[in-house]
Scaffold this motif. Sequence first.
Motif, PDB file in Angstrom:
ATOM      1  N   ASP A 191      44.746  44.013  35.365  1.00 37.86           N
ATOM      2  CA  ASP A 191      43.297  44.098  35.570  1.00 37.86           C
ATOM      3  C   ASP A 191      42.583  42.989  34.803  1.00 37.86           C
ATOM      4  O   ASP A 191      41.674  42.332  35.325  1.00 37.86           O
ATOM      5  CB  ASP A 191      42.796  45.474  35.102  1.00 37.86           C
ATOM      6  N   LEU A 192      43.033  42.751  33.590  1.00 37.40           N
ATOM      7  CA  LEU A 192      42.406  41.685  32.790  1.00 37.40           C
ATOM      8  C   LEU A 192      42.651  40.316  33.410  1.00 37.40           C
ATOM      9  O   LEU A 192      41.745  39.471  33.480  1.00 37.40           O
ATOM     10  CB  LEU A 192      42.992  41.697  31.383  1.00 37.40           C
ATOM     11  N   TYR A 251      43.148  39.709  36.463  1.00 40.72           N
ATOM     12  CA  TYR A 251      42.300  39.643  37.664  1.00 40.72           C
ATOM     13  C   TYR A 251      40.872  39.260  37.285  1.00 40.72           C
ATOM     14  O   TYR A 251      40.242  38.413  37.935  1.00 40.72           O
ATOM     15  CB  TYR A 251      42.364  41.011  38.362  1.00 40.72           C
ATOM     16  N   ARG A 252      40.369  39.833  36.209  1.00 34.47           N
ATOM     17  CA  ARG A 252      39.012  39.472  35.772  1.00 34.47           C
ATOM     18  C   ARG A 252      38.942  37.988  35.394  1.00 34.47           C
ATOM     19  O   ARG A 252      37.975  37.296  35.717  1.00 34.47           O
ATOM     20  CB  ARG A 252      38.615  40.316  34.560  1.00 34.47           C
ATOM     21  N   CYS A 253      39.969  37.520  34.714  1.00 33.84           N
ATOM     22  CA  CYS A 253      39.980  36.088  34.350  1.00 33.84           C
ATOM     23  C   CYS A 253      39.990  35.220  35.602  1.00 33.84           C
ATOM     24  O   CYS A 253      39.318  34.187  35.666  1.00 33.84           O
ATOM     25  CB  CYS A 253      41.210  35.759  33.508  1.00 33.84           C
ATOM     26  N   ASP A 264      49.438  47.540  34.301  1.00 29.57           N
ATOM     27  CA  ASP A 264      48.267  47.600  35.180  1.00 29.57           C
ATOM     28  C   ASP A 264      47.002  47.195  34.425  1.00 29.57           C
ATOM     29  O   ASP A 264      46.081  46.599  34.972  1.00 29.57           O
ATOM     30  CB  ASP A 264      48.117  48.977  35.843  1.00 29.57           C
ATOM     31  N   ARG A 265      46.978  47.457  33.146  1.00 29.14           N
ATOM     32  CA  ARG A 265      45.836  47.046  32.332  1.00 29.14           C
ATOM     33  C   ARG A 265      45.828  45.506  32.167  1.00 29.14           C
ATOM     34  O   ARG A 265      44.792  44.854  32.294  1.00 29.14           O
ATOM     35  CB  ARG A 265      45.957  47.775  30.989  1.00 29.14           C
ATOM     36  N   LEU A 278      42.922  36.308  45.377  1.00 36.29           N
ATOM     37  CA  LEU A 278      41.958  37.412  45.270  1.00 36.29           C
ATOM     38  C   LEU A 278      41.983  38.281  46.530  1.00 36.29           C
ATOM     39  O   LEU A 278      41.897  39.505  46.464  1.00 36.29           O
ATOM     40  CB  LEU A 278      40.547  36.865  45.029  1.00 36.29           C
ATOM     41  N   ARG A 323      38.274  38.225  20.678  1.00 36.32           N
ATOM     42  CA  ARG A 323      37.544  39.321  21.302  1.00 36.32           C
ATOM     43  C   ARG A 323      38.455  40.405  21.904  1.00 36.32           C
ATOM     44  O   ARG A 323      37.996  41.506  22.151  1.00 36.32           O
ATOM     45  CB  ARG A 323      36.627  38.791  22.415  1.00 36.32           C
ATOM     46  N   LEU A 324      39.679  40.044  22.250  1.00 37.61           N
ATOM     47  CA  LEU A 324      40.565  41.012  22.907  1.00 37.61           C
ATOM     48  C   LEU A 324      41.826  41.216  22.065  1.00 37.61           C
ATOM     49  O   LEU A 324      42.919  40.764  22.437  1.00 37.61           O
ATOM     50  CB  LEU A 324      40.950  40.517  24.313  1.00 37.61           C
ATOM     51  N   PRO A 325      41.696  41.902  20.925  1.00 37.83           N
ATOM     52  CA  PRO A 325      42.831  42.009  19.996  1.00 37.83           C
ATOM     53  C   PRO A 325      44.072  42.589  20.671  1.00 37.83           C
ATOM     54  O   PRO A 325      45.198  42.219  20.299  1.00 37.83           O
ATOM     55  CB  PRO A 325      42.318  42.972  18.923  1.00 37.83           C
ATOM     56  N   ALA A 359      38.814  36.024  38.514  1.00 36.39           N
ATOM     57  CA  ALA A 359      37.499  36.111  39.156  1.00 36.39           C
ATOM     58  C   ALA A 359      36.526  35.164  38.456  1.00 36.39           C
ATOM     59  O   ALA A 359      35.780  34.407  39.095  1.00 36.39           O
ATOM     60  CB  ALA A 359      36.993  37.544  39.107  1.00 36.39           C
ATOM     61  N   LEU A 360      36.583  35.183  37.124  1.00 33.07           N
ATOM     62  CA  LEU A 360      35.732  34.267  36.353  1.00 33.07           C
ATOM     63  C   LEU A 360      36.093  32.817  36.690  1.00 33.07           C
ATOM     64  O   LEU A 360      35.218  31.969  36.934  1.00 33.07           O
ATOM     65  CB  LEU A 360      35.965  34.532  34.856  1.00 33.07           C
TER      66      LEU A 360
END
Lengths: 334, 269
Positions: free
Chosen positions: B174-175, B177-179, B170-171, B226, B86-88, B181-182
Motif C-alpha cells: 500500500d505504501l 502504491y502511494r509512492c 500488504d501494508r 497503476l 517520517r516512516l520509522p 501515485a505521488l
Amino acid sequence: MQRPSLIRFSGGMLSALASLKVTLIALVLLFAGVVALYFDERFHSDYLAFPLGALALNLLAAIVSNGAFRKQLWLMVFHLALLTLVSLLAVSRLSYLRGTLELSDGGEFTGALVEQRAGLLHPLEKLQALRFANLGFHIDYVPGPLPHGIRNLIEVRDGSGIPRQMEITDQQPLLLAGYRFYPTTNKGFAPTFDWRPTGGQSITGTVNLPSYPVHEHGQAREWTPPGASFKLWTQLQFDEVIVPADRPSQFHLPQKHIIVLRLGEQRWELTPGQSVDLPGGRITYQGLRGWMGYEVFYDWTIPWLLAACLLAVGAMGMHFWSKFSARPWNGEAA
Amino acid sequence: MNELNILWAALVAYVVAGSAAIFAVVWRRRPDRFVLGLMVLGLLLHTASIGMRWERLGHGPYLTMFEILSSNIWSLMLAFTLAYWRLPAIRATSAVVMPILFVMMGWIMMTSSADGFLPSSYHTVWLFIHIGFGKVFLGATLVAVGLAGVILSRPTARGQRWFERLPANDRLDDLAYRCMALGFIFESLMLVAGAIWAQDAWGRYWAWDPLETWAFLTWLTLAIALHARITFRLSPRAGALLVLCVFVLAFLTFFGVPFVSMSAHKGAV
Ligand code: HEM
C-alpha cells in the motif's frame, strides 16, 4: 421479444468496449508503438493514432458505463481531461504547420518555405499573406565552438502599412497571426549577384550557400540564373577563421574573400564589383551577405493542450489526495 | 576546504550512515538516531558543496554528468532521509535503497568534475521547475523500490530474517502504491513543464527526442502499473515487480539517455 436481446447485446458490446483489460492492452500497444518509433525510422508517429484511438474509444465507453467514475468525481475529471487531450492532439495533427525558410540579410518573406509539413486542414493562404524582412543577425559563440544566443533584427509589414522593427531570438519568436518564426543556427553566407540577360532587365538575387560552420568545407552550390539554361557552380573562398574553437567569438562575414564561378571547363575568380560574360547574359558579383534559416510553427491547440494537461494533473492530485488522506501514511493497510 | 573535499566528506557521511543502517538490518540493531544524524550531516555538507560550485560557476548542478549525479544523489538522499524520518516502520528498507545510492556515489567518484558550458536555452525558470518535479518523481520511486525490494526478498530465508520486523507485505504494498501515485503526479508535471520549456526554447513542445521518448515510456509504465493494480487486484509481489520496472526505466532515462543522445536535449535533470 427482439428488443431485450438487442439491448442486452449492445450493453454487452459496451461493457466489452469499456473493459479495463482493453485499456491495458491499448496502453501496452502504445508502449510498443513508442518503442518502434524510437528504434525504427520507418515507423511514423502518426501510427500512434491507432492505440490512442483505441484508448479514446475504450475510455468513452467506460465513462458512459463504469460506475467507478461516478463514485470518484476527480477520477472522472482526470480521464475526461485525458480524453480531451487525445482529441486535441488529433485536431492539432490536422491543423498544424511546421516549416523552414531562409532569408538573406535585407530579404523579405513572401510566403515561400524551403520545407514544410502541414495537417490536412491547414489553410496555407494564411501563411502566404504574411510579410516580414530580415535586417541582420548576431550569433555569439563560446569555445567549442558552440552557438550561444541568436539575436535577429526584423521588420514586420502587417496590414496597418506601418513597418515595425523588432528583435527576435531563438527563445523569443516573431508571432504573426498565430505563426511563430524562430531564427535558428542554420545560417550562412549569401553572395549577391546581379544578372543581366542579353537585351533584358537586370535582376539582383542571392545564393544561400550551405549552412556555416556545419558545412565549413563545402561552401559551394550550383544554381541557375533566371531564364538561363545552364547551372553555375559558385564557391566562396576565404582564409579567416570565423568561429574559432578556443575563444569566444561572433558569427560575421569574412573580411577578405573571393567568389569562384565554374561553368563546364571555365573558371573565374571574382571580388565584389567584378563581372563575367556568360552565355545569355552578364553576371556581376556585388558582395557578400548573411542568410538566416527560420523555423515556422503553427498550432492553435497549444494553450488548450496545456490546459487539458494541467486539469488532468490537478484532478489526479485531488483523486489521490482524497483517497490517501482517508488513512494516514504510516497507518495500517486497508 | 574546497567544494570537492566537502562533497567527499558528504559522501563519507552517507556511506557510513548507509552502512550502519544496513548492518542494523543484518544484525538487528537500531542505531536509528545515529543513522538519521549522519544522513542529515551528509545532506548539509552536500548542500554546501553544491552551493559553492553554483556560486563559483554561476549555474546550478544540471550540465555535466558529474553535476547531474551530484544533484540526484542529493535529492534521492533527501527523499530517503525524509522517508526514514517520517516512516520509522520502514527504516529497514535502507538495506535495499542505500546500495543503489552507493552505486551512484561510486559512479560520481569516477566522473570528471570539469565545468560544462551553459546553453542559452537554460536561462529560464522552467529549467528549475522541470528538474524539481523530476527529482520528486525519482525520490518517490526510490522509496517505493525500497519497499518493493523487501517484498521481493521475503520469500528467501535471508530476506525473511532481515525484514521480519517490517510490517506485512500488504501494508508495504500500500505504501509503495502511494509512492507510485505521488511519483505519477510529479512525473506528469515534469513532462508538462518539459513540454512548456521545449516549446519556449526550441519551438516545439514534443519531438520524440530520446529523452522525451524514454520519459514518456516511463510515464506509460507507471500508468500501466497503476491500472494493472485496479484491473487484476495484483499481489504485492506483482506490484513490486512493476515498481522495479518503473524504476529501471526511470533510471535509464535519467542517467543512461544523456550518454547516447546527440540531441540538444541532453537531459541534465
Ligand atoms: C494513458 C491513459 C490512462 C492513464 C494514464 C490512466 C490512469 C489512471 C489512474 C492513475 C487511475 C487511478 C488509479 C488509482 O486510483 O489507483 C485510473 C483509474 C481508472 N481508469 Fe484510467 N488511465 C488511462 C486510461 C484509461 C482508459 C482508456 C480507461 C477506459 C476504460 C480508464 C479507466 C479507468 C477506470 C475505470 C479507473 C478507476 C478504476 C476504479 O477505481 O475502480 N483509464 N486510471
